[in-house]
Enzyme design. Structure first.
Site, mmCIF file in Angstrom:
data_model
loop_
_atom_site.group_PDB
_atom_site.id
_atom_site.type_symbol
_atom_site.label_atom_id
_atom_site.label_comp_id
_atom_site.label_asym_id
_atom_site.label_seq_id
_atom_site.Cartn_x
_atom_site.Cartn_y
_atom_site.Cartn_z
ATOM 1 N N LYS A 155 0.885 -1.169 0.000
ATOM 2 C CA LYS A 155 0.000 0.000 0.000
ATOM 3 C C LYS A 155 0.921 1.217 0.000
ATOM 4 O O LYS A 155 0.904 2.057 0.907
ATOM 5 C CB LYS A 155 -0.920 -0.064 1.240
ATOM 6 C CG LYS A 155 -2.009 0.973 1.272
ATOM 7 C CD LYS A 155 -3.167 0.677 0.326
ATOM 8 C CE LYS A 155 -4.165 1.811 0.336
ATOM 9 N NZ LYS A 155 -5.212 1.698 -0.685
ATOM 10 N N ASP B 21 -1.734 -12.581 5.240
ATOM 11 C CA ASP B 21 -2.732 -13.340 6.001
ATOM 12 C C ASP B 21 -4.093 -13.218 5.323
ATOM 13 O O ASP B 21 -4.777 -14.219 5.075
ATOM 14 C CB ASP B 21 -2.795 -12.786 7.433
ATOM 15 C CG ASP B 21 -3.828 -13.496 8.270
ATOM 16 O OD1 ASP B 21 -3.856 -14.747 8.214
ATOM 17 O OD2 ASP B 21 -4.612 -12.825 8.970
HETATM 18 C C1 IPM Z 1 -2.613 -17.827 10.043
HETATM 19 C C2 IPM Z 1 -3.496 -17.498 11.207
HETATM 20 C C3 IPM Z 1 -2.669 -16.794 12.267
HETATM 21 C C4 IPM Z 1 -2.162 -15.501 11.663
HETATM 22 C C5 IPM Z 1 -3.382 -16.569 13.604
HETATM 23 C C6 IPM Z 1 -3.935 -17.840 14.176
HETATM 24 C C7 IPM Z 1 -2.513 -15.864 14.589
HETATM 25 O O1 IPM Z 1 -4.598 -16.754 10.807
HETATM 26 O O2 IPM Z 1 -1.631 -18.573 10.225
HETATM 27 O O3 IPM Z 1 -2.899 -17.367 8.932
HETATM 28 O O4 IPM Z 1 -2.881 -14.496 11.655
HETATM 29 O O5 IPM Z 1 -1.034 -15.495 11.180
HETATM 30 MN MN MN Z 2 -4.749 -16.454 8.653
#
Ligand code: IPM
Ligand code: MN
Length: 372
Positions: A189, A245
């Site tokens: 971004k 993520d």
């Molecule tokens: C992932 C999960 C994790 C993250 C969580 C459980 C902390 O969503 O491995 O993608 O956000 O990295």
């Molecule tokens: Mn995740």
């Protein structure tokens, strides 16, 4: 090869899917004359309950003593709905990533020909999609300073990145692109965030050392749209922690189920393998959780140790199970009775005896196969 594997099944469906991966790895060990050992330890909500700590010392120690880590899932609704909980299961996974220096999270996204109709996206858009997401995993907003004022009315999470952190994952992403379709797309971004502008600068510098790879850039909002409009344009998608993520969950729609997406988290010294889906507490113990993401994570574990033939055989077995419709209900509305265990059994059996698995298919459907 001798491999010592630390197994952290974690919460929700973690234990039941991880069990299938162990079965499959044991079948591989048998077929290829390897020796794999598995030592279990607790993490997440289970560990908070048992030991008051989402990452107990002995779990971390076990991870450091073994060659690789097979991880299940983490999370519990009890904590999701309580923003003031002092300890949270997720802290266990975040600490593990940080302590072990697992800075690169690799998430392959593929549209299987046999599952094209399972995705809500149009077949012609997704057919042939093959993306490798490189998500930075130990920096950014996840790990920057967190603040909450005394009145509890103002909070902040700092997004910090250093040149070194950007460089090391960028090299991995470009090396991966060299053995794939030779294209890296940096998602950021940079029109708004200073940290993103640093990413653009450093990634551009690093790219000069990889003349055979094309680099392009996309803002994350546009990338979120492009990913479902035209996913075939992507080869290696490189991005920071939180964007990665979010985009990887979105990308799972292409494959037809989040229950298919595997991942590897690697650093200088350690490596951890985990499905990208969460703990799916509603499904716990019901036998409906898809074990394929975990099983494909086990295949990535083998590849990490250059056991390519072995990983390939797991993939072939998984593809066969998809082709024959031996899949859990998320992919199988026609026959919702096929359980997590049964999918694991089929894949295990295919590895040991591919021909037999085909013959027994009819019996598998009837639940009468001798191999189950
Ligand atoms: C992932 C999960 C994790 C993250 C969580 C459980 C902390 O969503 O491995 O993608 O956000 O990295
Ligand atoms: Mn995740």
């Amino acid at each position: 090869m001798k491999l010592n594997i630390a197994v952290l099944p974690g919460d929700g469906i973690g234990p039941e899917v991880t069990k299938q991966s162990i079965k499959v790895l044991n079948a591989i060990a048998m077929e290829f004359n390897h020796s794999f050992s598995f030592k279990h330890a607790s993490v997440g909500a289970v560990a908070i309950k048992e030991k008051g700590n989402p990452l107990p010392e002995e779990t971390l120690k076990l991870c450091k003593q073994n060659n690789a880590i097979l991880f299940g899932a983490i999370g519990d609704p009890k904590y999701d709905n309580d923003p003031s909980a002092p300890v949270r299961p997720e802290q266990g996974l975040l600490k593990l990533r940080k302590e072990l220096g697992l800075f690169a999270n690799i998430r392959p996204v593929k549209a299987y020909d046999t599952l094209l109709d399972k995705s809500p996206l149009k077949e012609e858009r997704i057919k042939g999609t093959d993306i490798s997401i490189y998500r930075e995993l130990t920096g950014g907003i996840y790990f920057g300073e967190k603040k909450l004022n005394e009145e509890g009315t103002e909070a902040s999470d700092l997004c910090v990145y250093s040149k070194f952190e950007i460089e090391r994952i960028t090299h991995l992403a470009f090396k991966a692109a060299q053995s794939r379709n030779k294209k890296v797309t940096l998602v950021d971004k940079a029109n708004v965030l200073e940290s993103s502008r640093l990413w653009r600068k450093i990634v551009t510098q690093v790219s000069k050392g990889y003349q055979d790879v094309t680099l392009d850039f996309l803002f994350v909002d546009n990338a979120a749209m492009q990913l479902i409009l035209n996913p075939k344009q992507f080869d290696v998608l490189l991005t920071e922690n939180m964007f990665g993520d979010i985009l990887s969950d979105e990308a799972s729609v292409i494959g037809g189920s989040i229950g298919l997406l595997a991942s590897a988290s690697v650093g200088e010294k350690y490596a951890l393998f985990e499905p990208i889906h969460g703990s799916y507490p509603q499904a716990k113990g019901k036998g409906i959780a898809n074990p394929i993401a975990s099983i494909l994570s086990a295949a990535m574990l083998l590849e990490h140790f250059a056991l390519f033939k072995e990983a390939e055989l797991i993939r072939k077995a998984v593809e066969k199970s998809l082709e024959l419709g031996i899949t859990t209900p998320d992919l199988n509305s026609r026959n919702p009775s096929i359980t997590t265990d049964r999918v694991g059994d089929f894949i295990e059996d295919f590895i040991i005896n591919p021909k037999d698995s085909n013959i027994n298919f009819a019996n598998i459907h009837l639940g009468q196969s001798t191999i189950i």
